[in-house]
Design an enzyme around this catalytic site. Sequence first.
Site, PDB file in Angstrom:
ATOM      1  N   ARG A 108     -21.997 -20.133  61.713  1.00  0.00           N
ATOM      2  CA  ARG A 108     -21.080 -21.201  60.466  1.00  0.00           C
ATOM      3  C   ARG A 108     -21.912 -21.302  59.000  1.00  0.00           C
ATOM      4  NH1 ARG A 108     -16.327 -24.897  60.581  1.00  0.00           N
ATOM      5  NH2 ARG A 108     -15.417 -23.337  61.307  1.00  0.00           N
ATOM      6  N   HIS A 135     -13.237 -16.140  56.889  1.00  0.00           N
ATOM      7  CA  HIS A 135     -12.977 -16.800  57.707  1.00  0.00           C
ATOM      8  C   HIS A 135     -12.448 -16.425  59.661  1.00  0.00           C
ATOM      9  CE1 HIS A 135     -13.303 -20.129  61.103  1.00  0.00           C
ATOM     10  NE2 HIS A 135     -12.326 -21.216  60.574  1.00  0.00           N
ATOM     11  N   GLN A 138     -10.317 -17.329  61.903  1.00  0.00           N
ATOM     12  CA  GLN A 138      -8.884 -18.376  61.762  1.00  0.00           C
ATOM     13  C   GLN A 138      -7.769 -17.849  62.046  1.00  0.00           C
ATOM     14  OE1 GLN A 138      -8.725 -21.431  61.813  1.00  0.00           O
ATOM     15  NE2 GLN A 138      -6.477 -21.590  61.562  1.00  0.00           N
ATOM     16  N   ASN A 173     -12.272 -19.430  51.422  1.00  0.00           N
ATOM     17  CA  ASN A 173     -12.455 -18.289  52.709  1.00  0.00           C
ATOM     18  C   ASN A 173     -11.664 -18.150  53.458  1.00  0.00           C
ATOM     19  OD1 ASN A 173     -12.634 -20.815  52.891  1.00  0.00           O
ATOM     20  ND2 ASN A 173     -14.373 -21.232  53.813  1.00  0.00           N
ATOM     21  N   ASP A 239      -4.653 -25.182  52.514  1.00  0.00           N
ATOM     22  CA  ASP A 239      -5.906 -25.606  52.825  1.00  0.00           C
ATOM     23  C   ASP A 239      -6.351 -26.944  52.300  1.00  0.00           C
ATOM     24  OD1 ASP A 239      -7.947 -25.468  54.622  1.00  0.00           O
ATOM     25  OD2 ASP A 239      -9.183 -24.437  53.568  1.00  0.00           O
ATOM     26  N   SER A 243     -13.359 -27.712  50.398  1.00  0.00           N
ATOM     27  CA  SER A 243     -14.100 -27.474  51.188  1.00  0.00           C
ATOM     28  C   SER A 243     -15.265 -27.701  50.894  1.00  0.00           C
ATOM     29  CB  SER A 243     -14.242 -25.477  50.922  1.00  0.00           C
ATOM     30  OG  SER A 243     -12.738 -25.110  51.192  1.00  0.00           O
ATOM     31  N   CYS A 279      -5.000 -24.595  58.361  1.00  0.00           N
ATOM     32  CA  CYS A 279      -5.908 -24.024  59.320  1.00  0.00           C
ATOM     33  C   CYS A 279      -6.905 -25.548  59.904  1.00  0.00           C
ATOM     34  CB  CYS A 279      -6.568 -23.037  58.776  1.00  0.00           C
ATOM     35  SG  CYS A 279      -7.925 -24.089  57.654  1.00  0.00           S
ATOM     36  N   LEU A 280      -6.242 -26.611  59.678  1.00  0.00           N
ATOM     37  CA  LEU A 280      -6.885 -27.541  59.619  1.00  0.00           C
ATOM     38  C   LEU A 280      -8.763 -27.822  59.680  1.00  0.00           C
ATOM     39  CD1 LEU A 280      -5.124 -28.595  63.125  1.00  0.00           C
ATOM     40  CD2 LEU A 280      -4.395 -28.795  60.214  1.00  0.00           C
ATOM     41  N   ARG A 306      -6.503 -21.036  68.444  1.00  0.00           N
ATOM     42  CA  ARG A 306      -7.942 -20.969  68.364  1.00  0.00           C
ATOM     43  C   ARG A 306      -8.749 -20.194  69.354  1.00  0.00           C
ATOM     44  NH1 ARG A 306     -10.401 -21.814  63.827  1.00  0.00           N
ATOM     45  NH2 ARG A 306     -12.380 -20.804  64.823  1.00  0.00           N
TER      46      ARG A 306
HETATM   47  N1   CP Z   1      -9.904 -24.894  61.403  1.00  0.00           N
HETATM   48  C1   CP Z   1     -11.169 -24.726  60.864  1.00  0.00           C
HETATM   49  O1   CP Z   1     -12.367 -23.826  61.971  1.00  0.00           O
HETATM   50  O2   CP Z   1     -11.820 -25.752  61.754  1.00  0.00           O
HETATM   51  P1   CP Z   1     -13.075 -26.469  61.818  1.00  0.00           P
HETATM   52  O3   CP Z   1     -13.222 -26.692  61.103  1.00  0.00           O
HETATM   53  O4   CP Z   1     -12.494 -28.196  62.800  1.00  0.00           O
HETATM   54  O5   CP Z   1     -13.536 -25.650  63.080  1.00  0.00           O
HETATM   55  N1  NVA Z   2     -12.178 -24.256  53.448  1.00  0.00           N
HETATM   56  C1  NVA Z   2     -12.398 -24.935  54.427  1.00  0.00           C
HETATM   57  C2  NVA Z   2     -11.496 -24.412  55.570  1.00  0.00           C
HETATM   58  C3  NVA Z   2     -12.295 -25.017  56.532  1.00  0.00           C
HETATM   59  C4  NVA Z   2     -12.125 -25.049  58.075  1.00  0.00           C
HETATM   60  C5  NVA Z   2     -14.151 -24.723  54.385  1.00  0.00           C
HETATM   61  O1  NVA Z   2     -14.638 -24.561  54.079  1.00  0.00           O
HETATM   62  O2  NVA Z   2     -14.058 -26.455  54.056  1.00  0.00           O
END
Ligand code: CP
Ligand code: NVA
Length: 323
Positions: A108, A135, A138, A173, A239, A243, A279-280, A306
């Site tokens: 990540r 991502h 997701q 993303n 979303d 971010s 997606c949370l 997931r």
């Molecule tokens: N949707 C998602 O990737 O959540 P996290 O950032 O909590 O991993």
């Molecule tokens: N768009 C968000 C997604 C988190 C899962 C970010 O990049 O923070």
Amino acid sequence: SNAVAFKKHYKSRAIPQAGRIAGAQFQQEGAEAKDAQLVKSKSLDDKTIAFMFSKRSTRTRVSGETAVKLLGGAPMFLGSGDIQLGVNESLYDTSRVVSSMVDGILARVGHHSEVETLAKHSTVPVINALSHLYHPLQILADLQTLVELRTPFTTDLSSLEGVTIAWVGDSNNILNEMMVTYPRLGVNLQIATPEGYPLMQEALDRANEGLAKEGGKGKIIHTHDPKEAVKGASVITTDTWISMGQEEESAKRLKDFAGYQVTNDMMKGAAPDAVFMHCLPRHKEEVDDEVFYGDKSVVFQEAENRKWTALAAFDAFFGKWKL
Ligand code: CP
Ligand code: NVA
């Protein structure tokens, strides 16, 4: 498709919300013997997967670590406080060293080029666990959720042809991942982003390349009007507006996204049986409690998926990977 087999084996209970979007058909379960073999194979036995995360995570970390464990392997979490990912040591050196000792890397990162650099110099597979651009894990979970909503207990992605998904939110993303995935499967994307938040050219180019190579009848429509985007859609999704890494722009973004909160009123403009996905992690500004916790919401089913999709992806790309 193996995500379905893993879910059936480890979960063995009814899928909530099954078959609830337009055109749903129930099909017979099948391929039991193949499924049993898949689950027994423990393809990460004696293997270690490094989780190199330079940003926070709940779902990706929990689904990922539990998936590695179920496949017989050991996850090794390396947060930004633990290792030198791009800090005090080059990505090249990190990639060479870590990949000489583990069997897979889940990364990540901030800029997408970081995960590409890791992958380029790694001797083991690298999976993107979120970058500024994409991502993939997701959207695998979203696909499983969509298939459950349409044709439960199948792996039939073709059943998604003709489904329309509306995105009301940021150009980020998650949206990019949808753009490069859905049209190829015949899924239409109706996107609303505010003025000043254009679609990212890199993702659009990749989406078009995919379409040129593989065909697919899905269309991408872009507007600045949320009402237009949700018209006739079977799924409304969004979303966060801020971010990870964009915290300094919070005040401006909250202003720019006025009128973009998903509410029941907005949902009324979609198809009558439309569902809500996210997606949370979620914040109230992009979707109110009534929708998020309401009966149209499938967000917790989406989050759980997931895990099943991580199992399938790690089995294929870490476990069964060969040089
Ligand atoms: N949707 C998602 O990737 O959540 P996290 O950032 O909590 O991993
Ligand atoms: N768009 C968000 C997604 C988190 C899962 C970010 O990049 O923070």
